[in-house]
Design an enzyme around this catalytic site. Sequence first.
Site, PDB file in Angstrom:
ATOM      1  N   GLU A  12      -6.610   7.742   1.784  1.00  0.00           N
ATOM      2  CA  GLU A  12      -5.562   7.018   2.509  1.00  0.00           C
ATOM      3  C   GLU A  12      -5.341   7.647   3.876  1.00  0.00           C
ATOM      4  O   GLU A  12      -5.078   6.959   4.863  1.00  0.00           O
ATOM      5  CB  GLU A  12      -4.269   7.013   1.699  1.00  0.00           C
ATOM      6  CG  GLU A  12      -4.305   6.140   0.446  1.00  0.00           C
ATOM      7  CD  GLU A  12      -5.179   6.690  -0.673  1.00  0.00           C
ATOM      8  OE1 GLU A  12      -5.504   7.895  -0.646  1.00  0.00           O
ATOM      9  OE2 GLU A  12      -5.545   5.906  -1.563  1.00  0.00           O
TER      10      GLU A  12
ATOM     11  N   ILE B 174       0.281   5.948  -0.915  1.00  0.00           N
ATOM     12  CA  ILE B 174       0.351   6.037   0.543  1.00  0.00           C
ATOM     13  C   ILE B 174       0.595   7.476   1.004  1.00  0.00           C
ATOM     14  O   ILE B 174       0.353   7.815   2.156  1.00  0.00           O
ATOM     15  CB  ILE B 174       1.475   5.105   1.082  1.00  0.00           C
ATOM     16  CG1 ILE B 174       1.160   4.678   2.521  1.00  0.00           C
ATOM     17  CG2 ILE B 174       2.846   5.760   0.997  1.00  0.00           C
ATOM     18  CD1 ILE B 174       2.002   3.513   2.993  1.00  0.00           C
TER      19      ILE B 174
ATOM     20  N   PRO C 182      -0.818  10.482   0.768  1.00  0.00           N
ATOM     21  CA  PRO C 182      -1.795  11.252   1.544  1.00  0.00           C
ATOM     22  C   PRO C 182      -1.833  10.824   3.022  1.00  0.00           C
ATOM     23  O   PRO C 182      -2.270  11.591   3.873  1.00  0.00           O
ATOM     24  CB  PRO C 182      -3.134  10.938   0.863  1.00  0.00           C
ATOM     25  CG  PRO C 182      -2.760  10.520  -0.522  1.00  0.00           C
ATOM     26  CD  PRO C 182      -1.426   9.826  -0.387  1.00  0.00           C
TER      27      PRO C 182
ATOM     28  N   HIS D 100       2.451   3.263 -10.172  1.00  0.00           N
ATOM     29  CA  HIS D 100       1.990   1.942  -9.731  1.00  0.00           C
ATOM     30  C   HIS D 100       3.197   1.012  -9.634  1.00  0.00           C
ATOM     31  O   HIS D 100       3.082  -0.177  -9.855  1.00  0.00           O
ATOM     32  CB  HIS D 100       0.955   1.352 -10.702  1.00  0.00           C
ATOM     33  CG  HIS D 100      -0.313   2.135 -10.806  1.00  0.00           C
ATOM     34  ND1 HIS D 100      -0.446   3.255 -11.571  1.00  0.00           N
ATOM     35  CD2 HIS D 100      -1.521   1.952 -10.207  1.00  0.00           C
ATOM     36  CE1 HIS D 100      -1.686   3.733 -11.462  1.00  0.00           C
ATOM     37  NE2 HIS D 100      -2.351   2.968 -10.635  1.00  0.00           N
TER      38      HIS D 100
END
Lengths: 324, 375
Positions: A60, A87, A89, A129
């Site tokens: 990412e 998101i 990273p 998730h």
Amino acid sequence: MPTLTLIQAVNDGLKVAMRQDESVLVFGEDVGPKGGVFLATEGLTAEFGKERCFDTPLSEDGIVGTAIGMAANGLRPVCEIQFQDFIFPAFDQIVSEAAKLRYRSGGQYTAPMVIRTPYGGGIRGGLYHSQSGEAYFTHTAGLKVVIPSTPYDAKGLLLASIADPDPVLFMEPKALYRHLKADVPEGHYTVDLSTLRQVREGDDVTVFCYGSMVPVVEKAANKAAEQGIHCQVVDLRTLLPLDEQGVLEAARKTGRVVVVHEAPRFCGYGAEISAIIAENIIEYMEAPIRRVTGFDTPFPNTLEHHYLPDERRVLDAIEEVAKY
Amino acid sequence: MQTTQSTEPFRVISGDGSVGNHQVALTDEQLVHCYRTMLTVRAFDDVCMKLQRSGRIGFSVPNKGVEACQVGAASALRQTDFFFPSYRDFGMALYHGVQPVEMMHNMFGNAKDSALGRQMPVHFSFVEPIKFFSISSPIGTHLPQAVGAARAFQMRGEDHVALVSFGDGGTSSLGFHSALNFAGVWKAPVIFLCQNNGWAISCPAEEQTASDGFAIKGQAYGVPGIKVDGNDVLAMHQAVSEAAERARRGEGPTLIEAVTYRMGGHSTSDDPSKYVPKEILDQWAEKDPVQRFQSFLKQKGLWSESLEADLTREATEGISAAAKEAEATGAPGLETIFSDVYAELPAHLRAQGEAAFDLARRKGSADAGDGAFPL
Ligand SMILES: Cc1ncc(C[n+]2csc(CCOP(=O)(O)OP(=O)(O)O)c2C)c(N)n1
Ligand SMILES: [Mg+2]
């Protein structure tokens, strides 16, 4: 007019932008031949080729960092982060780099780019998730944060985001991807970033919400109406920059406010809405502001339906605020 | 064993099951246990696929094709070592005696799940009989953690090792690079096991990296890398044993690339026929790790029809019984949403929990959705 689901509207918006402007590129993990894990980018590689819609290595940081360089050098990247939960990273690239580039270079360099990412629960995705991380980003000057809740807005806001001169985090409520179909105009149109949407008129209670919570709030408002409580429902849809005047007008109209989001409560986006109202128009308030939110815990799996604000919880808050 | 690339992976068992003059390090009993574990993983996969297709669990990941990596690696380590697994490492847990029912409790996310149904299926966490570290979804985050655990062993002068397992995709993560760098500098007793199964969801390994395989990536960090046939239990056993010995002797980390192939989808939600070329799948089907190991056992005189029948029955009955028991176990209680966030429940969480119970009393409980997992 075609009727599309929210995810089809996103897909259509991407195609319209790519047809219209050769510099628009789409990339991320599994967005190419597979068409994305949710199929948001289905058919793009077939239509535009591997040069303009392609898979990247699993990074990412790499995705967002390269997007910034592309944007600074004449391209319009629309990258995808497979789940908002992944998101982080790229947090440094978004917060330290994309968001601050214009400011730190006195406007010499900019990063006009869009980061699309599905967020929120409702798919039994557990801790990683399901998250709603908008508040991490609305705390970041220089970034725009957009969350659609309808197919029409998804396409119009996406096209506005792609055209925007600043970096936009475009968070898509995955629970609504295939929730319903609605009319979506063909071709290019935009929905203005930073104006809220009146979902429903009402004089008794104002409910602010966005993204996946909008249909939940609508259902609760219908139930409330059966008891004679008429709610004004407001979809904020662009969280940053916020339509503050719109918020204040809507809140003043009823003097009774409920704010609903999926994300945890503490330092959540609802805190900002409550504070803006309290700072500016507390004298118009007839009742304490109530927040209905996810709990201040990680996102559970088996019990996700207890974590997510539902019609029951929203209605309870509406009733309480109405009778205060 | 070679540490250079472009070589064939290190292999022990050839296609017909023969091992030449290789000295088999595992006892007959251990060899049979390896085979038993592989059959158990297959049975686990089959049952989970059916449970998922019939909507009784939400999600699973198939292990078909990669069983030898898991079992060969596990067989080379001790129960006192520390495992940092990925979500596709069922065989490591089963080899060391984690009970299938414990894993099934996680698949159902029920009240007996070690994580109390908080995590998605396949995100196991065990402390007994081995330290099998709690699995996280974000790819690559566990690599530096394994290096830290290894450093703790090193500082205490213990000769245990940490093994961290990840995929070809995982090598692109930030964690991979930080971990190799730290481990190299510290000479940490850690084994990096990269299971190169050809795919990161739909991204082929060739698009994941331009380097010649993954083992070579250790070189820049001063970490020796070796490429091993991941469908060969004995090659995996030897490679991991040697890496563990090096680590225990204080000579530092090793990066092992296990070359294998994901024979199923990425998960129960994935349709690999959209992107995996059938010819390649057929080629790899001929290298099936379970078949290969069976041929070896035959050559060694350890295999018989009745052993096969017994182990298969044991595996399928054991897994079915585990699934039944897990399915009959109730969901975790509402209070488990709020517990374990901190060691002690803070006041604001107590209040939120009480409000949730109060609402449930006044307005009824929340409806369970039927959310289907897309990935
Ligand atoms: C940081 C991060 N980005 C994206 C994902 C979504 N995702 C889950 S598994 C996966 C592919 C992993 O491939 P690999 O590392 O090769 O392991 P394999 O599944 O093949 O065993 C991706 C992209 C994730 N879990 N974490
Ligand atoms: Mg892989």
